[in-house]
Design an enzyme around this catalytic site. Structure first.
Site, PDB file in Angstrom:
ATOM      1  N   LYS A  13       0.837  -1.207   0.000  1.00 16.38           N
ATOM      2  CA  LYS A  13       0.000   0.000   0.000  1.00 16.38           C
ATOM      3  C   LYS A  13       0.868   1.251   0.000  1.00 16.38           C
ATOM      4  O   LYS A  13       0.652   2.175  -0.781  1.00 16.38           O
ATOM      5  CB  LYS A  13      -0.926   0.016   1.233  1.00 16.38           C
ATOM      6  CG  LYS A  13      -1.805  -1.208   1.371  1.00 16.38           C
ATOM      7  CD  LYS A  13      -2.714  -1.130   2.588  1.00 16.38           C
ATOM      8  CE  LYS A  13      -2.007  -1.116   3.923  1.00 16.38           C
ATOM      9  NZ  LYS A  13      -1.280  -2.389   4.235  1.00 16.38           N
ATOM     10  N   ARG A  88      -9.517   0.896   8.921  1.00 19.08           N
ATOM     11  CA  ARG A  88      -9.027  -0.440   9.230  1.00 19.08           C
ATOM     12  C   ARG A  88      -9.997  -1.240  10.066  1.00 19.08           C
ATOM     13  O   ARG A  88      -9.701  -2.373  10.443  1.00 19.08           O
ATOM     14  CB  ARG A  88      -7.751  -0.287  10.035  1.00 19.08           C
ATOM     15  CG  ARG A  88      -6.517  -0.719   9.291  1.00 19.08           C
ATOM     16  CD  ARG A  88      -5.432  -0.282  10.171  1.00 19.08           C
ATOM     17  NE  ARG A  88      -4.276  -1.046  10.120  1.00 19.08           N
ATOM     18  CZ  ARG A  88      -3.183  -0.647   9.484  1.00 19.08           C
ATOM     19  NH1 ARG A  88      -3.190   0.424   8.740  1.00 19.08           N
ATOM     20  NH2 ARG A  88      -2.102  -1.343   9.592  1.00 19.08           N
ATOM     21  N   ARG A 127      11.909  -5.766   4.854  1.00 16.14           N
ATOM     22  CA  ARG A 127      11.671  -4.333   4.598  1.00 16.14           C
ATOM     23  C   ARG A 127      12.624  -3.441   5.398  1.00 16.14           C
ATOM     24  O   ARG A 127      12.870  -3.657   6.585  1.00 16.14           O
ATOM     25  CB  ARG A 127      10.244  -3.941   4.970  1.00 16.14           C
ATOM     26  CG  ARG A 127      10.051  -2.432   4.863  1.00 16.14           C
ATOM     27  CD  ARG A 127       8.635  -2.000   4.912  1.00 16.14           C
ATOM     28  NE  ARG A 127       7.933  -2.438   6.092  1.00 16.14           N
ATOM     29  CZ  ARG A 127       6.636  -2.256   6.271  1.00 16.14           C
ATOM     30  NH1 ARG A 127       5.916  -1.667   5.348  1.00 16.14           N
ATOM     31  NH2 ARG A 127       6.061  -2.681   7.371  1.00 16.14           N
ATOM     32  N   ARG A 160      11.707  -1.414  10.806  1.00 20.86           N
ATOM     33  CA  ARG A 160      10.625  -0.989  11.689  1.00 20.86           C
ATOM     34  C   ARG A 160      10.488  -1.955  12.858  1.00 20.86           C
ATOM     35  O   ARG A 160      10.597  -3.162  12.689  1.00 20.86           O
ATOM     36  CB  ARG A 160       9.302  -0.958  10.903  1.00 20.86           C
ATOM     37  CG  ARG A 160       8.942   0.421  10.426  1.00 20.86           C
ATOM     38  CD  ARG A 160       7.796   0.441   9.477  1.00 20.86           C
ATOM     39  NE  ARG A 160       6.583  -0.223   9.932  1.00 20.86           N
ATOM     40  CZ  ARG A 160       5.434  -0.199   9.262  1.00 20.86           C
ATOM     41  NH1 ARG A 160       5.366   0.476   8.114  1.00 20.86           N
ATOM     42  NH2 ARG A 160       4.370  -0.820   9.697  1.00 20.86           N
ATOM     43  N   ARG A 171       0.088  -8.808  13.744  1.00 18.88           N
ATOM     44  CA  ARG A 171      -0.530  -7.858  12.808  1.00 18.88           C
ATOM     45  C   ARG A 171      -1.417  -8.595  11.807  1.00 18.88           C
ATOM     46  O   ARG A 171      -2.481  -8.102  11.448  1.00 18.88           O
ATOM     47  CB  ARG A 171       0.555  -7.045  12.080  1.00 18.88           C
ATOM     48  CG  ARG A 171       1.207  -6.001  12.982  1.00 18.88           C
ATOM     49  CD  ARG A 171       2.503  -5.491  12.410  1.00 18.88           C
ATOM     50  NE  ARG A 171       2.329  -4.732  11.179  1.00 18.88           N
ATOM     51  CZ  ARG A 171       3.334  -4.451  10.344  1.00 18.88           C
ATOM     52  NH1 ARG A 171       4.562  -4.871  10.618  1.00 18.88           N
ATOM     53  NH2 ARG A 171       3.110  -3.757   9.267  1.00 18.88           N
TER      54      ARG A 171
HETATM   55  P1  AP5 Z   1       4.925  -1.574   1.801  1.00 16.42           P
HETATM   56  O1  AP5 Z   1       4.598  -0.761   0.597  1.00 16.42           O
HETATM   57  O2  AP5 Z   1       5.685  -0.911   2.907  1.00 16.42           O
HETATM   58  O3  AP5 Z   1       3.602  -2.294   2.334  1.00 16.42           O
HETATM   59  P2  AP5 Z   1       2.363  -1.714   3.175  1.00 16.42           P
HETATM   60  O4  AP5 Z   1       1.141  -2.394   2.660  1.00 16.42           O
HETATM   61  O5  AP5 Z   1       2.380  -0.222   3.185  1.00 16.42           O
HETATM   62  O6  AP5 Z   1       2.728  -2.323   4.583  1.00 16.42           O
HETATM   63  P3  AP5 Z   1       2.697  -1.706   6.059  1.00 16.42           P
HETATM   64  O7  AP5 Z   1       3.400  -2.717   6.920  1.00 16.42           O
HETATM   65  O8  AP5 Z   1       3.203  -0.310   6.113  1.00 16.42           O
HETATM   66  O9  AP5 Z   1       1.182  -1.718   6.317  1.00 16.42           O
HETATM   67  P4  AP5 Z   1       0.488  -1.818   7.638  1.00 16.42           P
HETATM   68  O10 AP5 Z   1      -0.877  -1.577   7.144  1.00 16.42           O
HETATM   69  O11 AP5 Z   1       0.658  -3.038   8.459  1.00 16.42           O
HETATM   70  O12 AP5 Z   1       1.249  -0.740   8.549  1.00 16.42           O
HETATM   71  P5  AP5 Z   1       0.915   0.773   8.907  1.00 16.42           P
HETATM   72  O13 AP5 Z   1       2.153   1.545   8.810  1.00 16.42           O
HETATM   73  O14 AP5 Z   1      -0.291   1.234   8.160  1.00 16.42           O
HETATM   74  O15 AP5 Z   1       5.755  -2.865   1.276  1.00 16.42           O
HETATM   75  C1  AP5 Z   1       6.269  -3.822   2.191  1.00 16.42           C
HETATM   76  C2  AP5 Z   1       7.605  -4.394   1.663  1.00 16.42           C
HETATM   77  O16 AP5 Z   1       7.352  -5.118   0.448  1.00 16.42           O
HETATM   78  C3  AP5 Z   1       8.669  -3.341   1.297  1.00 16.42           C
HETATM   79  O17 AP5 Z   1       9.930  -3.856   1.598  1.00 16.42           O
HETATM   80  C4  AP5 Z   1       8.497  -3.147  -0.217  1.00 16.42           C
HETATM   81  O18 AP5 Z   1       9.724  -2.762  -0.839  1.00 16.42           O
HETATM   82  C5  AP5 Z   1       8.076  -4.537  -0.657  1.00 16.42           C
HETATM   83  N1  AP5 Z   1       7.122  -4.530  -1.775  1.00 16.42           N
HETATM   84  C6  AP5 Z   1       6.103  -3.660  -2.004  1.00 16.42           C
HETATM   85  N2  AP5 Z   1       5.422  -4.005  -3.121  1.00 16.42           N
HETATM   86  C7  AP5 Z   1       6.043  -5.135  -3.599  1.00 16.42           C
HETATM   87  C8  AP5 Z   1       5.804  -5.989  -4.738  1.00 16.42           C
HETATM   88  N3  AP5 Z   1       4.800  -5.744  -5.581  1.00 16.42           N
HETATM   89  N4  AP5 Z   1       6.612  -7.045  -4.902  1.00 16.42           N
HETATM   90  C9  AP5 Z   1       7.640  -7.308  -4.044  1.00 16.42           C
HETATM   91  N5  AP5 Z   1       7.924  -6.537  -2.966  1.00 16.42           N
HETATM   92  C10 AP5 Z   1       7.124  -5.474  -2.743  1.00 16.42           C
HETATM   93  O19 AP5 Z   1       0.464   0.641  10.433  1.00 16.42           O
HETATM   94  C11 AP5 Z   1       1.387   0.346  11.466  1.00 16.42           C
HETATM   95  C12 AP5 Z   1       0.693   0.366  12.819  1.00 16.42           C
HETATM   96  O20 AP5 Z   1       0.099   1.677  13.062  1.00 16.42           O
HETATM   97  C13 AP5 Z   1      -0.494  -0.603  12.977  1.00 16.42           C
HETATM   98  O21 AP5 Z   1      -0.060  -1.903  13.336  1.00 16.42           O
HETATM   99  C14 AP5 Z   1      -1.319   0.091  14.069  1.00 16.42           C
HETATM  100  O22 AP5 Z   1      -0.760  -0.101  15.335  1.00 16.42           O
HETATM  101  C15 AP5 Z   1      -1.183   1.555  13.686  1.00 16.42           C
HETATM  102  N6  AP5 Z   1      -2.233   2.012  12.751  1.00 16.42           N
HETATM  103  C16 AP5 Z   1      -2.050   2.482  11.485  1.00 16.42           C
HETATM  104  N7  AP5 Z   1      -3.220   2.819  10.918  1.00 16.42           N
HETATM  105  C17 AP5 Z   1      -4.183   2.547  11.833  1.00 16.42           C
HETATM  106  C18 AP5 Z   1      -5.600   2.674  11.830  1.00 16.42           C
HETATM  107  N8  AP5 Z   1      -6.277   3.120  10.753  1.00 16.42           N
HETATM  108  N9  AP5 Z   1      -6.269   2.308  12.948  1.00 16.42           N
HETATM  109  C19 AP5 Z   1      -5.627   1.866  14.041  1.00 16.42           C
HETATM  110  N10 AP5 Z   1      -4.288   1.707  14.111  1.00 16.42           N
HETATM  111  C20 AP5 Z   1      -3.565   2.054  13.009  1.00 16.42           C
END
Ligand code: AP5
Length: 213
Positions: A13, A88, A127, A160, A171
């Site tokens: 994402k 979410r 990552r 991270r 997660r």
């Molecule tokens: P990446 O693009 O970083 O993936 P992502 O989907 O953004 O993953 P996140 O881990 O950031 O999502 P998340 O939803 O768990 O975490 P968030 O920060 O929102 O890609 C991942 C890896 O794969 C990278 O190394 C990239 O290079 C590689 N990659 C990408 N595309 C690829 C492809 N096509 N092929 C191969 N490799 C690829 O949330 C973190 C924490 O914040 C949560 O756990 C929670 O505690 C809190 N939080 C955030 N939002 C909320 C909410 N709305 N409500 C409550 N708590 C929240």
């Protein structure tokens, strides 16, 4: 363009949101990034977020909704936005509907990045993020560290805290329990487009552009 990016952790994402935001000149609103920034700042709110984030749990709905409401009122959202990682939970989705109704800013699409659990674990364990330009890497990318940084010098990459194996497992569990129901929720509203997030970054980007631009 007002889109929501939905999908499991590590679905890509953030990677795709950065590309689309740069292409369209609209902001990427990542609740994960906002939460990590609050934690880094050491603010009272950040201290509250830290435990949830490090355990792989979601922070309470009302806190995230307040953050998003304030962000949507920034002038750069007038031309559109990408919501990355929000909503979410079903209560967050309902709160978003109300926020957007009040601002007369209807959603154009919800994109679901479909990726297997095995791929999630592989991606998150490898990552790394540059602390200066925020670029996201995978350790199998060449060169993933020491390459030229958009902020000058070379990229300085870190892992991270919530990408450790035991936190990733939690997660994924939380995703299945609280976030996956949003797929059916938005499908029932006719807003959901499913993309194969397991393809290469460029292939996912091409498929995404076909849907949203
Ligand atoms: P990446 O693009 O970083 O993936 P992502 O989907 O953004 O993953 P996140 O881990 O950031 O999502 P998340 O939803 O768990 O975490 P968030 O920060 O929102 O890609 C991942 C890896 O794969 C990278 O190394 C990239 O290079 C590689 N990659 C990408 N595309 C690829 C492809 N096509 N092929 C191969 N490799 C690829 O949330 C973190 C924490 O914040 C949560 O756990 C929670 O505690 C809190 N939080 C955030 N939002 C909320 C909410 N709305 N409500 C409550 N708590 C929240």
């Amino acid at each position: 363009m007002r889109v929501v990016f939905l999908g499991p952790p590590g679905a890509g994402k953030g990677t795709q949101a950065k590309r689309l935001a740069a292409h369209e000149g609209i902001p990427q609103i990542s609740t994960g990034d906002i939460i990590r920034e609050a934690i880094r700042s050491g603010s009272e709110l950040g201290k509250e977020f830290k435990g949830y984030s490090e355990r792989g749990e979601l922070v309470p709905d009302e806190l995230v909704v307040r953050l998003v409401a304030a962000r949507l009122d920034q002038p750069d959202c007038k031309m559109g936005f990408i919501l990355d990682g929000f909503p979410r939970t079903v209560p967050q989705a309902k709160a978003l509907e109300q926020l957007l109704d009040e601002r007369r800013m209807p959603l154009s699409a919800v994109i679901f990045f479909d990726v297997s659990d095995d791929e999630v674990v592989h991606r998150l364990s490898g990552r790394r993020t540059c602390t200066k330009c925020a670029r996201i890497f995978h350790v199998e990318m060449e060169p993933y560290k020491g390459g030229p940084c958009a902020q000058g010098g070379q990229c300085d990459v870190v892992q991270r805290a919530d990408d450790k194996a035991e936190v990733v497992a939690e997660r994924l569990r939380v995703y299945r329990e609280q976030t996956a129901p949003l797929v059916a929720y938005y499908q029932a509203q006719g807003k959901l487009t499913r993309l194969d997030g397991g393809k290469s970054q460029n292939d996912v980007e091409t498929a995404l552009n076909r849907v949203v631009t």
